[in-house]
Structure formats: C-alpha cells, structure tokens
Scaffold this motif. Structure first.
Motif, PDB file in Angstrom:
ATOM      1  N   ILE A  27     -32.999  24.896   5.316  1.00  9.94           N
ATOM      2  CA  ILE A  27     -34.403  25.211   3.856  1.00  9.94           C
ATOM      3  C   ILE A  27     -34.468  25.111   2.788  1.00  9.94           C
ATOM      4  O   ILE A  27     -35.185  24.046   1.964  1.00  9.94           O
ATOM      5  CB  ILE A  27     -35.463  26.485   4.359  1.00  9.94           C
ATOM      6  CG1 ILE A  27     -35.792  26.844   6.031  1.00  9.94           C
ATOM      7  CG2 ILE A  27     -36.496  26.276   3.479  1.00  9.94           C
ATOM      8  CD1 ILE A  27     -36.345  27.584   5.461  1.00  9.94           C
ATOM      9  N   THR A  28     -33.459  25.277   1.997  1.00  8.34           N
ATOM     10  CA  THR A  28     -32.624  25.244   0.816  1.00  8.34           C
ATOM     11  C   THR A  28     -32.424  23.564  -0.132  1.00  8.34           C
ATOM     12  O   THR A  28     -33.675  23.045  -0.518  1.00  8.34           O
ATOM     13  CB  THR A  28     -31.888  25.584  -0.179  1.00  8.34           C
ATOM     14  OG1 THR A  28     -32.753  26.567   0.252  1.00  8.34           O
ATOM     15  CG2 THR A  28     -31.470  25.719  -1.518  1.00  8.34           C
ATOM     16  N   SER A  29     -31.735  23.021   1.485  1.00  6.99           N
ATOM     17  CA  SER A  29     -31.728  21.335   1.418  1.00  6.99           C
ATOM     18  C   SER A  29     -32.251  20.657   0.877  1.00  6.99           C
ATOM     19  O   SER A  29     -32.778  20.044   0.646  1.00  6.99           O
ATOM     20  CB  SER A  29     -30.057  21.467   2.351  1.00  6.99           C
ATOM     21  OG  SER A  29     -30.121  19.876   2.245  1.00  6.99           O
ATOM     22  N   LEU A  30     -33.972  20.986   2.410  1.00 10.27           N
ATOM     23  CA  LEU A  30     -34.858  19.913   2.497  1.00 10.27           C
ATOM     24  C   LEU A  30     -35.830  20.145   1.558  1.00 10.27           C
ATOM     25  O   LEU A  30     -35.987  19.226   0.807  1.00 10.27           O
ATOM     26  CB  LEU A  30     -35.442  20.626   4.190  1.00 10.27           C
ATOM     27  CG  LEU A  30     -35.015  20.478   5.339  1.00 10.27           C
ATOM     28  CD1 LEU A  30     -35.413  20.725   6.358  1.00 10.27           C
ATOM     29  CD2 LEU A  30     -35.092  18.683   5.894  1.00 10.27           C
ATOM     30  N   ARG A  31     -36.263  21.523   0.924  1.00 13.30           N
ATOM     31  CA  ARG A  31     -36.196  21.415   0.129  1.00 13.30           C
ATOM     32  C   ARG A  31     -36.018  20.388  -1.436  1.00 13.30           C
ATOM     33  O   ARG A  31     -37.200  19.878  -1.843  1.00 13.30           O
ATOM     34  CB  ARG A  31     -36.550  23.107  -0.520  1.00 13.30           C
ATOM     35  CG  ARG A  31     -37.738  23.356  -1.857  1.00 13.30           C
ATOM     36  CD  ARG A  31     -37.634  25.445  -1.659  1.00 13.30           C
ATOM     37  NE  ARG A  31     -36.422  25.357  -2.039  1.00 13.30           N
ATOM     38  CZ  ARG A  31     -35.865  26.593  -2.492  1.00 13.30           C
ATOM     39  NH1 ARG A  31     -36.683  27.371  -2.769  1.00 13.30           N
ATOM     40  NH2 ARG A  31     -34.683  26.477  -2.676  1.00 13.30           N
ATOM     41  N   ASP A  32     -34.423  20.771  -1.526  1.00 13.30           N
ATOM     42  CA  ASP A  32     -34.535  20.223  -3.000  1.00 13.30           C
ATOM     43  C   ASP A  32     -34.640  18.424  -2.555  1.00 13.30           C
ATOM     44  O   ASP A  32     -35.087  18.121  -3.389  1.00 13.30           O
ATOM     45  CB  ASP A  32     -33.283  20.614  -3.051  1.00 13.30           C
ATOM     46  CG  ASP A  32     -32.569  21.820  -3.081  1.00 13.30           C
ATOM     47  OD1 ASP A  32     -33.441  22.577  -3.772  1.00 13.30           O
ATOM     48  OD2 ASP A  32     -31.831  22.303  -3.180  1.00 13.30           O
TER      49      ASP A  32
END
Length: 268
Positions: free
Chosen positions: A59-64
């Motif tokens: 999720i963090t990777s997708l958000r970034d």
C-alpha cells in the motif's frame, strides 16, 4: 485371610502406580500439545504479521508511486504551460522584430510624426536620401491624456516599424554610437527649448523587457561578461571565452533580485 489381604494391598499399590503413570502420561501429552499449539499459534501470528506488513508495504509503495505519478503529471503540465508561454513570447518577439519605440516626445494636436522621425535621423547623421522607410504611430493609451506642445506633458510613445531589418539595425547602431560619444538625443533636436532626453529602444515583449533589466543588473554586478540585443531578443555572454546565447526565460539567468519593470513604459 491374611495372605489375601496382603495380595489386595499389593494390587491396590499396582493400580495406584498405573493410575499415576496414566495421569503423568496424560499430563505430558497435554503439555506437549500445549507446546505444539503455542508453536503453531506463534507461526500463524508470524504469518499474519508478515502478511499484514507485506500488505502495508505494498500500500505504501502504491501510495508513493501514485504521488510520484501525480507529481510527474503536475510537472509536465507546468512545463507545457512554460513552453506555451515561451512559444507565445517568441512569436510576439518575431512580430515586433522590425520595430523600435521612441519615448519622451510630447504630443501635439497637429503633429507630423514623419517630420519628427526625420529630425531624429538628422541628429543621427543620416542624409536625406538615407532616411529609412518606416511606418509611424502613437500608442493608444487607455486614459484620455490631453495633447500639448509642452515637453512636461507625458505623451504616448511613438512606434516605428521599419520596412527592412537592416535599416532598423543601422538606426539603433547610430543611436547607441552617439550615446557612447556622449551626444544625447534631446527635445532640442525637435525645436523645443528643453534638454529633456528622448529615448530609443527595441519594442520588447514584456518577458524580454524583464530579461533585459535582469541582464543589465548582472552586467553591472559583473556576473556576466557582456550582452547584446538583436531584434528584441537578449543575447548573453557569460564569460570572455563563451559564445553569446539567446535568453528566452528569466530562469536561464543567475539568481539575483529581479528588477521590477517600469509600469509607465508602454510595451507592445
């Protein structure tokens, strides 16, 4: 009888011993099961935590990645806006490349702009047959300024459009040559009893005029070696060994305080 009683007692001890062994076995099995269950639960918890961490990381990777994409799109939009502004400025500069502006000449009701221009050409040592062919007009201002022959009344600038680019270049060369000789163009040339200056310059676009003001400060601060102006475009020479390069954006120049433009100056 006594022997039978002893046998019963021995039997009771045997049964008690077997029961204790059975209980111990059950207890051991229960403890073993508990230990195995704890290990199993621990493994399950670790798997759950690992899965949750993996999901969070994803999720963090997708958000970034989403933020980076938004930032990239925003930068591209801003760059497109700059390119559009730059192209519009270049087109405008090309349209005005054959024009100059004469500033500081009072406006009269029945003035003759051709006569004014001829008098200025005479000051610049043109012979009558050498006077360039030009189109002349006053700028139309928003406010209604009264006309007068007094040099103290601020008048619209005079726009001069040359038929030939070389003629414009020669006119400006003569004007700046006279300035270097400390021979300043004044209203005396036009018959006024006044030493008030008359100024001549390229008809810059707004962006190029701001660039010119910045470059003048850079030259004064010795941050650039030299500059020149060709057809309303500012060319800068950074050092003595470099070639002059056209400046199309204020961002291409070193960072110093931007000189505000003179709002009283008309820029076509």
């Amino acid at each position: 009888s006594l022997p039978n009683l002893n046998k019963r007692r021995l039997g009771d001890k045997g049964e008690q011993s077997s029961t204790e062994l059975l209980l111990d076995a059950i207890k051991g099995a229960a403890e073993s099961t508990d230990a195995k269950m704890e290990i199993k639960f621990s493994e399950i918890n670790k798997n759950i935590e690992s899965s949750v961490k993996s999901i969070r990381d994803e999720i963090t990777s997708l958000r970034d990645e989403f933020k980076d994409n938004i930032r990239a799109v925003d930068n591209q939009v801003k760059q497109n806006e700059r390119n559009i502004s730059l192209n519009a400025n270049q087109i405008s500069a090309y349209q005005h490349s054959s024009e100059i502006v004469i500033m500081g000449v009072p406006q009269s009701r029945e003035e003759n702009l051709s006569s004014i221009f001829s008098s200025i050409c005479g000051f610049l040592n043109y012979k009558n047959e050498e006077i360039p062919h030009v189109y002349l007009k006053r700028y139309v201002q928003r406010s209604n300024s009264s006309t007068s022959s007094s040099p103290n009344v601020k008048a619209p600038n005079i726009l001069v459009e040359f038929c030939f680019a070389n003629a414009k270049a020669d006119f400006l060369r003569r004007y700046f040559k006279m300035l270097k000789m400390n021979a300043k163009l004044t209203l005396n040339v036009l018959g006024y009893n006044s030493n008030q200056r008359i100024y001549v310059d390229d008809n810059f676009t707004k962006i190029n005029y701001i660039i010119k003001q910045r470059v003048i400060r850079l030259k004064r601060n010795k941050q650039i070696f030299d500059f020149s102006i060709i057809n309303g475009i500012v060319y800068v020479k950074i050092n003595g060994s470099s070639e002059e390069q056209p400046v199309t954006s204020i961002s291409e120049l070193p960072e110093i305080e931007i000189v505000s433009t003179d709002k009283s100056r008309n820029i076509a």
